[in-house]
Every structure is written in structure tokens, then in C-alpha cells.
Write a protein that holds these residues in place. Structure first.
Motif, short mmCIF file in Angstrom:
data_model
loop_
_atom_site.label_atom_id
_atom_site.label_comp_id
_atom_site.label_asym_id
_atom_site.label_seq_id
_atom_site.Cartn_x
_atom_site.Cartn_y
_atom_site.Cartn_z
N ILE A 169 -9.03 -10.61 11.66
CA ILE A 169 -7.94 -9.39 11.17
C ILE A 169 -7.95 -8.66 12.62
O ILE A 169 -7.60 -8.67 12.95
CB ILE A 169 -9.25 -9.11 10.38
N LEU A 170 -6.03 -8.44 11.97
CA LEU A 170 -5.15 -8.25 13.06
C LEU A 170 -4.94 -6.73 12.28
O LEU A 170 -3.71 -7.04 11.63
CB LEU A 170 -4.49 -9.28 13.62
N VAL A 171 -4.46 -5.40 12.97
CA VAL A 171 -3.86 -4.31 12.04
C VAL A 171 -2.70 -4.03 12.62
O VAL A 171 -3.32 -3.43 14.56
CB VAL A 171 -4.85 -2.92 12.50
N PHE A 172 -2.25 -4.11 13.09
CA PHE A 172 -0.45 -3.00 13.47
C PHE A 172 -0.15 -2.16 13.36
O PHE A 172 0.09 -2.22 12.22
CB PHE A 172 0.34 -4.02 13.98
N ALA A 173 0.28 -1.27 14.19
CA ALA A 173 0.79 0.48 13.64
C ALA A 173 2.18 0.33 14.30
O ALA A 173 2.22 0.10 14.72
CB ALA A 173 -0.34 1.16 13.17
N LYS A 174 3.05 1.56 13.79
CA LYS A 174 4.24 1.31 14.02
C LYS A 174 4.40 2.50 15.15
O LYS A 174 2.96 3.74 15.25
CB LYS A 174 5.24 2.43 13.03
N GLU A 175 5.05 2.36 16.06
CA GLU A 175 3.88 3.05 17.67
C GLU A 175 4.55 4.78 17.38
O GLU A 175 3.35 5.25 17.89
CB GLU A 175 5.53 2.43 18.89
N MET A 176 4.67 5.30 16.20
CA MET A 176 5.88 7.04 15.57
C MET A 176 4.02 7.01 15.15
O MET A 176 4.00 8.58 15.25
CB MET A 176 6.66 6.89 14.91
N HIS A 177 3.33 6.32 15.03
CA HIS A 177 1.77 6.66 13.88
C HIS A 177 0.67 6.75 14.72
O HIS A 177 -0.44 7.02 14.47
CB HIS A 177 1.71 6.08 12.72
N LEU A 178 0.51 6.05 16.10
CA LEU A 178 -0.67 5.59 17.08
C LEU A 178 -1.33 7.32 17.00
O LEU A 178 -2.26 7.64 16.87
CB LEU A 178 0.08 5.33 17.72
N ARG A 179 -0.33 8.49 17.50
CA ARG A 179 -0.91 9.96 17.29
C ARG A 179 -2.02 10.09 16.31
O ARG A 179 -2.61 10.82 16.10
CB ARG A 179 -0.15 11.18 17.88
N ASN A 180 -1.71 9.38 15.55
CA ASN A 180 -2.27 9.86 14.07
C ASN A 180 -3.28 9.24 13.56
O ASN A 180 -3.83 8.75 12.25
CB ASN A 180 -1.45 10.53 12.91
N ILE A 181 -3.49 8.07 14.38
CA ILE A 181 -4.89 7.05 13.33
C ILE A 181 -5.46 6.89 14.89
O ILE A 181 -5.58 7.15 16.13
CB ILE A 181 -3.49 5.68 14.22
N ARG A 182 -6.87 7.51 14.17
CA ARG A 182 -8.23 7.74 14.84
C ARG A 182 -9.44 6.79 14.97
O ARG A 182 -9.52 5.97 13.71
CB ARG A 182 -8.46 9.07 15.23
N GLU A 183 -10.61 7.20 14.97
CA GLU A 183 -11.85 6.42 14.52
C GLU A 183 -11.17 5.46 14.42
O GLU A 183 -11.88 4.68 13.08
CB GLU A 183 -12.37 7.19 13.76
N VAL A 184 -11.04 4.20 14.89
CA VAL A 184 -10.42 2.75 14.85
C VAL A 184 -12.51 1.88 14.66
O VAL A 184 -12.80 1.53 15.96
CB VAL A 184 -9.92 1.88 15.80
N TYR A 185 -12.53 1.17 14.60
CA TYR A 185 -13.94 0.32 14.06
C TYR A 185 -13.54 -0.47 13.59
O TYR A 185 -13.20 -0.53 13.11
CB TYR A 185 -15.43 1.22 13.35
#
Length: 784
Positions: free
Chosen positions: A141-157
């Protein structure tokens, strides 16, 4: 008159811990904020792309990678904020890959690079960045996100769970990633469930096991030494240790955050559900050609099972409006109907479902398949819209201030008081004291629960928590769990505390050895109040599981009728008394177990009964030792073995087989002693002399059991065409059961799920591989 439950009299002060009160108080405030979060929460709409593709161990060529765009993008869909892409069978699911996970990392990296290239191929489109990757053998499984959202993506496990061979191997299972997106928690699960048209129960069981066993561990408490966990403030080290186990996540028998704890769960993968067996294969092809998808949807196994509430409860899936995605001739748009190939009924194997705590917060925009041809599956895609939370800090502070004012008004200088009660205890004959938790008869592997009601009878808030006894680190013994361990009660409010007793293998062996008792003393502390001592006890229904071969063969009567040995050690014993007892015991030889009811048996009677039942009923059973048994049936079989009762003839062969393997793995002394494991690499030249020495050195009792089991497994192999077993599978089973107690394990967590590698170093790996080779020799050669 002072209550007998009070730890001190009225004239003696009880220690007040302001740090504990502060933590419990803040925990209660957080719960109130959760109830009122709509007052300070705004929502934004985000699009999530979910895709699944079983690639049949193929890797798309670089010059063809552009074809993936038709799967990942559509002219009718706007580019998503998050791309969650799952693959199955990125490598061949052969024994080497399942056991060693050798090529999975390389293939996972290759697919990651190709997807990143496709997602970022078009100029003017937002750039996508990988935020999470997890793989397990053939699952990725691969999860990609728009670069503009990176600062609002946390606690990745991430987490993986294998549910294949023996319920652990990674040929089937799930790989999951969770993350915090703004202030919402999302979880993405990619799964590959059990195959074969008739194996609906196996797929349902795989799904349930993935939900149950997938746990995301919060690493906030394993960071830099001395760094306080969130919310613990200036608490002492002891207090941090106590609350780190229960803060934010309710205490369970397995700590962590589970899949269903998230706001939205996306479940994708090759779920392998087929059409009901009542639908003939040719009829299925005819319905597809006639585009009668309504008929096919009616007989789709996943739809049927969901309608019956047996699987994916609470999940949603759009109506299937595209043809079945399996099985195709690779390289063509045609279903596999060539005469030289095995004819398989088409199926909607590849699915995408989702579950939201608030169903109004997620909906599906499109559900489609792509016409890629390099695998025998077609990829499936879904574009979903989710509402994610955004907390407005200023409004939250206003609500928090209002809650604080309410709490300050309720709190005053009076001491809190509570009453405790075990429901129904007063009606017993004789009546049971209110501070006694009696579990009654407790059986091996069966949870028993009791409830304690704590009621705040004062006019102020009452904070309670369980604390360890003096000079001890844990609140309770290993076999006991408590939920919740702490709480806060407003006046006249009551809390129901659940106590769960579970006898696992570790506890059973300790009870059989006289090293533990089913009793404990718990301390329930009322902050700024008094302590309550709770007596917890139960009666162990003695079981053959966890006993040694010597004990079992010296017992002719049912194990249940044997008295437990007197306890030689208890955690509540003082350090001085323990030391004295150890010194005294060290001077006396431990006597061997005495025979009960006659001379020692050649093998345990419980082993004979299980093998006899399987010999009579199960030699031709398909997927013998592979499919799991039914928990209720297995409990009944264990009970019959321990009580000397007849085994229910209705019990399934798979339940009997799983009980047999569990019995062998539970032996306090393994069938193959650790000292006899290979210390050299075993090959064709030294195999025969080594195996002769091995048999000569086996203790007589171990020899009897070993020969008996190998002979039985050889008999099983005679029916391999029916039961679909082979020498390699049985050798693996022997390694996992007959040498289980030697410290050579097949791993735990992700390692075990990947298919049976050792936790220890390369030398241990070699010893187990050699033993696997030895078992194959015994299973195919007459040496007895």
C-alpha cells in the motif's frame, strides 16, 4: 463505624497526589471537549482516490507505465488530494517469498517509483509526495498526498498482519497506513484475503483477523529518554509510567489504536469474494455477455455476506456497474476460457469499501475499473469525498474556559466519597463482600468477566485510579486486565469497571508449576480520599494445555480432576520470604511427577484422542491444518479433553486440527529438546547419520510422541490429493509446534506475518531451516 474497605482509619491521612488529580481532571476535560467539538470545528472537503490492483507478480515496463494514467486519472475526476494505491501479488506467493520476504522490498520500491512518476508526469498538476508505504510479501500500500497538504499530515504509522498459513503467514493478510489529515484520522487498509470459490468463511475470518490484529502503536511514549508524554506535565516518573499505558487510548488486552478507531477507514484489495456456487460458470459468462449485472450482484458473495451482517459491518460500497474484474487472459481484454487452462468463474474479486464514524462525512463520487491488460485482474478505482475536521483554536479555547468554570464550581474542599458494589454479589449464599471479585471457574483460553460499580455519593467530583501495591510495578497480575483503570465521576455518577480474567499459556504453565495462584489484591485509590482493597480470585479449571509430557503421561484420569500443586511463589510474597523460600527449595531435589491411576502412558491420552479423531474423520478433509477452526468448537474440544468427556462428533475437522496444533505448541517441555537441534548445516550427505543420532538421543517419552506424530503425518500425506497438504507444509507445521518451546520462534508481529522467519540471528535461522529439512526427511522416509 469505619468501613472495613478503608485502608486507614479516620485519624490517618491518605497520601494525596496532586499530579494524578491533574492528569485525571484534564482527561475528563478532554472528554467534555470531545462532546462539544461541533462548537469549535469547521469542515473542509477533501477528495481521496483509492485504487487496487492484483498484478499477478508482474512489473509493468517503463515504456508502458503511462498506461497507469487511465487507472489513476479520469477526465471526469479532479486530481485527488490523497492517492491510496494498493497492490496484491507484487511477487510470486511461493514458499521462498512467503518465508523470507526476499523480493518484496525491491518490488515495493519499483512500484513506488513508477507511481510517483505517473502522478507527477503532467505539468501544471499539483506535485504528489509519498507520505506512507507498507508491504507484506505480495501486498503493498502506497499513500501519496499533494505537497500543499504535507504540513497538515501528521502521526503517520503503518502495520501489517499475516493471516495465511497457520493464521500467520504473509501470503494472505493486510498492510495498513493511518495518518492525521488536518484534525481527522484516516486509515487505509490493503488486503488480500483467502482464495477459492467455496471458502467464504475463510475470507470472513481473514477480514475479522485483520481488524482484530492490526494495531498502530503510539510512539509518543518511546521517544527521547526523560521526555514527558503528552498531557503528563510535571508528573513523576512513576506517574508517567502509569498513565502512559492508558492515556488517550482505552486500556485493552492489546494496547494501541485499531483500524475502527479512525474517523474514516478505506478498505481496498483483492478480497477474493466470488459468485455463489449456485451460479454455474457458463451461466455467469452468459450473464456477463448479456450485461445482466443485476443478476450477478444478487449472487455476489460479498454482497450476500454483508446483507447477512457477517462481514464488513458498517462499511459501504457503491453499486457495481462494471463487469467482473477476474479472471482474464493476461495481455488481452478476454476472460480466461482457453481449453488448455483451468476454467474459473469470473468474479468481482477487487473491491473498495469505506466506513465513516459519521456516515454523512464521506461519500463516493465514482467507482470504476480500468482496462489494463498485463495481469489476470483488472484494476479498480474509486474517487471519494470526505469532510475533514479543522479545529478553530480561538473557539476551542472559549469552550474549554466554560468547561473549566463549570468544573471549578463543582469542586470544593470536601473529600470525595464513593460506594463500590459487585452486581448480584449480595444475593449469593453466603453473601459475597462488596470488595470481592470472584470469577468462579476459569478455563484455559476463555475470558471471564466481572463488573464493579463505583458510585460517587458525595457532592464533589471524585477521581479514582488503580495503583500498584507497595514495592510492585504492575497494578495486577498477568492474567487479569482492568478497564477503565482510572476515571472521574461527578456527584451521583457511576462507573462500571470490567475485570477480565484470561488464562493464557504463560499463566497455565505457572499455575501447573505451583508458581502462581488465581488470586490478587488490587488497590483502588480515591484521590484526596481513601484507598479500597479489592480481593480478586478464581478457581482454575485445570487443563492439559500448559502441562509437560511427563505430567500428562503419568495421569490416567482426566486432568481436570488433578489438584493443582501448592503455590511455591506468589508476587505478593515479601522479598525476604521469597529469598528464604528460594534458598530452602534450592537444597531439595524436585521430585518427578507421580503416576495417577496406573503406570506411565506411552503418550499423553489427550494427544491420542485428538489424533484418533482426526484419523477417523479428517484424513481426506480439504485444507486440513490450513483453515482455522471455530472458536466455540475448539473451546468445547478442549473442555472434553480436560474433563474426560466425549468429543462432540459434530465438531469440525478444522477445529480438531487447530486444537491439536495448539496442544503441541503449549507443552511446557517441547517434543524436540533444544539441545538436539542441529548445530551444523544438514545436507543430503550427513542427513541419515544425523537423524539416526537424533532418534537415539531423544528421551524415551519424547521419542514415543515424535514417532507417533510423524507416523500420523505420514498417514495424512497419503491423502494429499484430497486434503491438499504436502511435505513442505507439514514440515513447517512440525517446526512451529514440536520445537516451539526452544526459544526458536517463527517471529512475532510483522516478522511472523511475513512467513516464518526467526526473531534471532542468522545462526538460529540456519538451525530452523535444517530442522525443516530433517522433518521433510522423516515425513518421506521410513526410518522407524
Amino acid at each position: 463505624m469505619a468501613s472495613p474497605l478503608l485502608s486507614t482509619d479516620d485519624e490517618q491521612d491518605v497520601e494525596f497526589d496532586p499530579a494524578a488529580v491533574s492528569i485525571i481532571r484534564q482527561h475528563w476535560i478532554d472528554k467534555q471537549l470531545k462532546k462539544r467539538e461541533l462548537e469549535f470545528t469547521e469542515y473542509r472537503t477533501a477528495t481521496v482516490f483509492c485504487g487496487t490492483y492484483n498484478v499477478n507478480a508482474k512489473l509493468i515496463a517503463d515504456e508502458d507505465v503511462w498506461q497507469l494514467e487511465s487507472w489513476l486519472f479520469s477526465e471526469t475526476e479532479k486530481p485527488a488530494d490523497i492517492f491510496a494505491v494498493g497492490f496484491q501479488e507484487i511477487v510470486d506467493l511461493n514458499a521462498v517469498n512467503v518465508a523470507m520476504d526476499g523480493k518484496s522490498l525491491q518490488r515495493a520500491q519499483a512500484w513506488q517509483e513508477k507511481l510517483s512518476a505517473v502522478l507527477n508526469n503532467t505539468k501544471g498538476r499539483d506535485r504528489y509526495v509519498l507520505v506512507g508505504e507498507k508491504h507484506l510479501v505480495g501486498i503493498l500500500i502506497l499513500v501519496f498526498a499533494k505537497e500543499m497538504h504535507l504540513r497538515n499530515i501528521r502521526e503517520v504509522y503503518g502495520a501489517t498482519v499475516g493471516v495465511g498459513l497457520m493464521g500467520m503467514a504473509g501470503n494472505k493478510g493486510g498492510a495498513s497506513i493511518r495518518l492525521k489529515f488536518y484534525d481527522s484520522y484516516l486509515c487505509f487498509v490493503c488486503a488480500h484475503l483467502a482464495a477459492h470459490r467455496e471458502n467464504v468463511e475463510g475470507r470472513n475470518s481473514d477480514f475479522a483477523n485483520i481488524l482484530q490484529k492490526t494495531v498502530f502503536i503510539d510512539k509518543a511514549f518511546s521517544g527521547e529518554p526523560g521526555a514527558p508524554a503528552p498531557g503528563l506535565g510535571d508528573a513523576s516518573e512513576e506517574m508517567r509510567k502509569y498513565f502512559s499505558e492508558v492515556l488517550e487510548v482505552e486500556p485493552t488486552l492489546q494496547t494501541g489504536v485499531s483500524i475502527l478507531d479512525h474517523d474514516v477507514v478505506f478498505f481496498i484489495g483483492d478480497l477474493n469474494y466470488r459468485f455463489d456456487e449456485s451460479v454455474d460458470t457458463e451461466e455467469c459468462f452468459a450473464k456477463i455477455e448479456a450485461q445482466d449485472l443485476e443478476f450477478l450482484r444478487r449472487y455476489d458473495q460479498l454482497n450476500m455476506e454483508r446483507n447477512q451482517g457477517r462481514v464488513f459491518v458498517g462499511f459501504q460500497e457503491p453499486v457495481l456497474r462494471f463487469p467482473p474484474t477476474y479472471k482474464y487472459q493476461p495481455g488481452t481484454p478476454l476472460y480466461e476460457r482457453r481449453p488448455e487452462k483451468k476454467l474459473r468463474c469470473p468474479a468481482w474479486c477487487d473491491r473498495i469499501l469505506w466506513r465513516a464514524k459519521d456516515p454523512s462525512q464521506a461519500r463516493c463520487l465514482t467507482y470504476r475499473r480500468a482496462e489494463l491488460c498485463f495481469s489476470d485482474h483488472k484494476p479498480v478505482a474509486a474517487q471519494l469525498q470526505a469532510k475533514v475536521r479543522m479545529v478553530v483554536k480561538e473557539k476551542r479555547q472559549e469552550v474549554a474556559a466554560e468547561i473549566h468554570r463549570l468544573l471549578d464550581k463543582l469542586e470544593n474542599d470536601q473529600h470525595p466519597k464513593v460506594q463500590i458494589e459487585v452486581p448480584g454479589a449480595a444475593a449469593l449464599v453466603p453473601p459475597q463482600p462488596p470488595n470481592t471479585i470472584d470469577f468462579g471457574l476459569v478455563r484455559y483460553g476463555v475470558e471471564v468477566r466481572q463488573t464493579l460499580v463505583v458510585t460517587n455519593v458525595s457532592s464533589v467530583a471524585a477521581q479514582f485510579r488503580f495503583v500498584p501495591k507497595l514495592e510492585e510495578e504492575t497494578i495486577c497480575k498477568h492474567w487479569l486486565s482492568i478497564k477503565p483503570r482510572f476515571g472521574m465521576l461527578l456527584p451521583n455518577e457511576a462507573a462500571h469497571i470490567t475485570f477480565t480474567a484470561l488464562i493464557d499459556l504463560k499463566t497455565a504453565q505457572a499455575l501447573n508449576a505451583g508458581q502462581d495462584l488465581l488470586d490478587d489484591i488490587l488497590i483502588l485509590r480515591l484521590e484526596n480520599g481513601q484507598d479500597f482493597f479489592l480481593s480478586v480470585n478464581g478457581t482454575y479449571a485445570r487443563s492439559a494445555f500448559g502441562m509437560s509430557l511427563e505430567e500428562l503421561t503419568n495421569c490416567h484420569v482426566p486432568v481436570r480432576s488433578l489438584p493443582l500443586p501448592a503455590a511455591k511463589w506468589s508476587p505478593s510474597t515479601s522479598a525476604a520470604a521469597t529469598a528464604a523460600a528460594s534458598s530452602s527449595n534450592s537444597k531439595q531435589a524436585i521430585a518427578p511427577p507421580t503416576s495417577v491411576g496406573g503406570p506411565a502412558l506411552s503418550i499423553p491420552k489427550e494427544l491420542w484422542r485428538l489424533v484418533d479423531a482426526l484419523y477417523r474423520r479428517g484424513l481426506t478433509e480439504k485444507d486440513l491444518f490450513i483453515l482455522p477452526g471455530a472458536p466455540g468448537e475448539m473451546q468445547a474440544v478442549r473442555e472434553a479433553l480436560d474433563a474426560g468427556a466425549e468429543i462432540d462428533e459434530k465438531a469440525s475437522v478444522h477445529s480438531l486440527a487447530e486444537v491439536l496444533l495448539a496442544f503441541l505448541a503449549s507443552l511446557a517441555t517441547p517434543v524436540v529438546p533444544g539441545r538436539l537441534l542441529p548445530t551444523i548445516e544438514i545436507d543430503a550427505q550427513n542427513l541419515r547419520p544425523w537423524t539416526r543420532r537424533f532418534l537415539e538421543q531423544l528421551p524415551p517419552l519424547n521419542y514415543n510422541v515424535f514417532v507417533y506424530l510423524i507416523s500420523f503425518f505420514r498417514e495424512v500425506l497419503k491423502y494429499h490429493e484430497s486434503n491438499r497438504l504436502n511435505t513442505d507444509k507439514l514440515a513447517t507445521i512440525c517446526c512451529k509446534t514440536l520445537v516451539a518451546g526452544n526459544g526458536l520462534s517463527w517471529g512475532s508481529g510483522e516478522d511472523a506475518a511475513a512467513g516464518g522467519v526467526l526473531d534471532k540471528g542468522g545462526g538460529e535461522d540456519q538451525r530452523l531451516e535444517s530442522m525443516h529439512f530433517v522433518f521433510q526427511h522423516f515425513l518421506t522416509t521410513s526410518v522407524f
